[in-house]
Scaffold this active site. Structure first.
Site, short mmCIF file in Angstrom:
data_model
loop_
_atom_site.label_atom_id
_atom_site.label_comp_id
_atom_site.label_asym_id
_atom_site.label_seq_id
_atom_site.Cartn_x
_atom_site.Cartn_y
_atom_site.Cartn_z
N ILE A 233 0.45 -0.95 0.03
CA ILE A 233 0.11 0.23 0.37
C ILE A 233 0.87 1.04 0.34
O ILE A 233 1.45 1.43 0.71
CB ILE A 233 -0.96 0.51 1.18
CG1 ILE A 233 -1.83 -1.03 0.90
CG2 ILE A 233 -1.94 1.65 0.86
CD1 ILE A 233 -2.61 -1.48 2.68
N LYS B 59 5.57 1.25 12.43
CA LYS B 59 4.95 2.12 11.30
C LYS B 59 3.99 2.65 11.83
O LYS B 59 4.07 3.72 10.87
CB LYS B 59 4.52 0.97 10.43
CG LYS B 59 5.14 -0.57 10.10
CD LYS B 59 4.35 -1.89 9.48
CE LYS B 59 4.86 -3.50 8.65
NZ LYS B 59 4.25 -4.38 8.78
N GLU C 51 7.99 -14.72 11.73
CA GLU C 51 9.10 -15.44 12.05
C GLU C 51 8.97 -16.60 13.06
O GLU C 51 8.33 -16.97 13.50
CB GLU C 51 10.27 -14.04 12.72
CG GLU C 51 10.90 -13.03 11.67
CD GLU C 51 11.09 -13.33 10.16
OE1 GLU C 51 12.05 -14.15 9.94
OE2 GLU C 51 11.28 -12.47 9.41
#
Length: 398
Positions: A127, A196, A181
């Site tokens: 995005i 973020k 992970e």
């Protein structure tokens, strides 16, 4: 577009390989990967001579004018990015932790050395949210940015709510697919979304916030009781980050699980997809949606930054330079669902008011209003307690 970009690539994991693949599908771009720096020698699909094992091999190569940093370790990424900028090389990075923790310095380095650092891939995968916040929403009409910012956690929650899979099985599936992970803490405990959100806050409101001072809590403690509670009430649980402009030039931001009902845009954002809702004073709500995890989606965001650099693009940080900086405020209150087992855990939460309460043979819960500051005081202990927290959304914009 005739500018030749000679790339020194750091890292050849999922995203590095994804970038290499999408570059092959973009023949119009005048780009050459000169060298790829990795830690260890092993059998790879590319010629051995393309790889190097010392960062200095790329940093000292004067032919390389663009460094693309795609390694997972923020502490290792930071000196590479810093040195590259100091040497006058443009940089593309996907390392949200490194950027969020060193934001002010990295912005200053760009100014001092007349270079560009782009990092669209650091937030929300495919995005183009940073570029939109920087270019389209480049005024002071923005009110809030809210969304699902971590594709791994969203994938897990989708399997739990839509496919009735237990948490551990959904997590293992996300790991097998490369969305999470081996140590999933970064994703499932809200740290990835936190970094973020810090980046989005800078481009939304021109304010750099220290990640350590922001409340983040994830989904690792979710139980069948919490899932059943949400389903009975007609909700899904989503891990959501939000930054909101308050009165008197203040900002509120946090990352928390949220009880989301059907009339919200993010209710139907599933699997590894991200969804971001931008709300403004004049344009109400706008919604951006796309894949937030995986090598090719993230690699495409890196490619977008490389293409932008071919046109000499750089972030202008308009909100920082042209509008009044907003202050991060921790004094607001939110309504939360708190599931707990032990009264000793409950005693640590200082609710201002209670709207719903339940006591059962195994678990209890309370729904009530609590200050963000009180939760911040517990931040480092929350995921080690036998509890689960979710924002109800009733006292919030979304």
């Amino acid at each position: 577009m005739n500018k030749k970009l000679k790339i020194g690539l750091f890292g050849f994991g999922v995203v590095g390989q994804g970038l290499y693949d999408v570059l092959k599908k973009s023949p119009a771009l005048n780009v050459e990967i000169v060298s790829i720096c990795v830690k260890n020698k092993k059998e790879r699909s590319l010629p051995e001579e393309l790889f190097c094992y010392s960062p200095e091999d790329i940093l000292s190569n004067k032919d390389i004018n663009l460094v693309v940093e795609l390694i997972s370790d923020a502490d290792e990424a930071y000196p590479i990015v810093k040195r590259s900028l100091e040497l006058g090389k443009n940089v593309v990075s996907a390392n949200k932790k490194m950027i969020a923790e060193n934001f002010a310095e990295l912005i200053q380095l760009q100014k001092d050395h007349n270079v560009s650092l782009l990092y669209e891939a650091s937030a929300c995968g495919s995005i183009p949210v940073i570029r939109n916040l920087e270019e389209y929403y480049d005024n002071d009409l923005l009110l809030s940015v809210t969304g699902i910012l971590n594709g791994s956690s969203n994938y897990i929650l989708t399997k739990i709510f839509d496919h009735n899979k237990p948490y551990n099985e959904a997590l293992k599936e996300a790991q097998d697919l490369g969305f999470a992970e081996a140590d999933p803490t970064f994703d499932v405990d809200g740290f990835d979304a936190l970094f973020k959100l810090v980046i989005l806050t800078a481009h939304s409101f021109g304010t750099i916030v220290n990640p350590e001072g922001v409340l983040n809590y994830g989904i690792s403690n979710i139980s069948d009781f919490d899932i059943n509670y949400a389903k009975e009430k007609g909700f899904k649980i989503k891990l959501v980050g939000q930054v909101e402009r308050l009165e008197n030039n203040k900002l509120s931001l946090f990352v928390l699980p949220r009880l989301v009902n059907r009339d919200k845009y993010i209710y139907n954002v599933e699997d590894e997809f991200n969804g971001v809702v931008v709300k403004g004073l004049a344009y109400d709500k706008q919604f951006m949606f796309g894949k937030g995890a995986g090598g090719h989606p993230t690699g495409s965001a890196v490619l977008s930054d490389i293409t932008a650099l071919a046109h000499d693009y750089r972030y202008e940080y308009k909100k920082m330079n042209y509008y009044t900086n907003l202050d991060y405020d921790k004094s607001g209150s939110i309504e939360i669902y708190l599931r707990y087992k032990n009264e000793s855990d409950l005693s640590k939460f200082d609710f201002a008011s209670i709207t719903e309460s339940y006591s059962g043979p195994l678990y209890n819960y309370k729904v009530g209003l609590i200050s963000i500051e009180k939760l911040l005081q517990l931040k480092n202990d929350l995921r080690y307690m036998d509890i689960f927290i979710a924002v109800t959304g009733k006292t919030l914009s979304y």
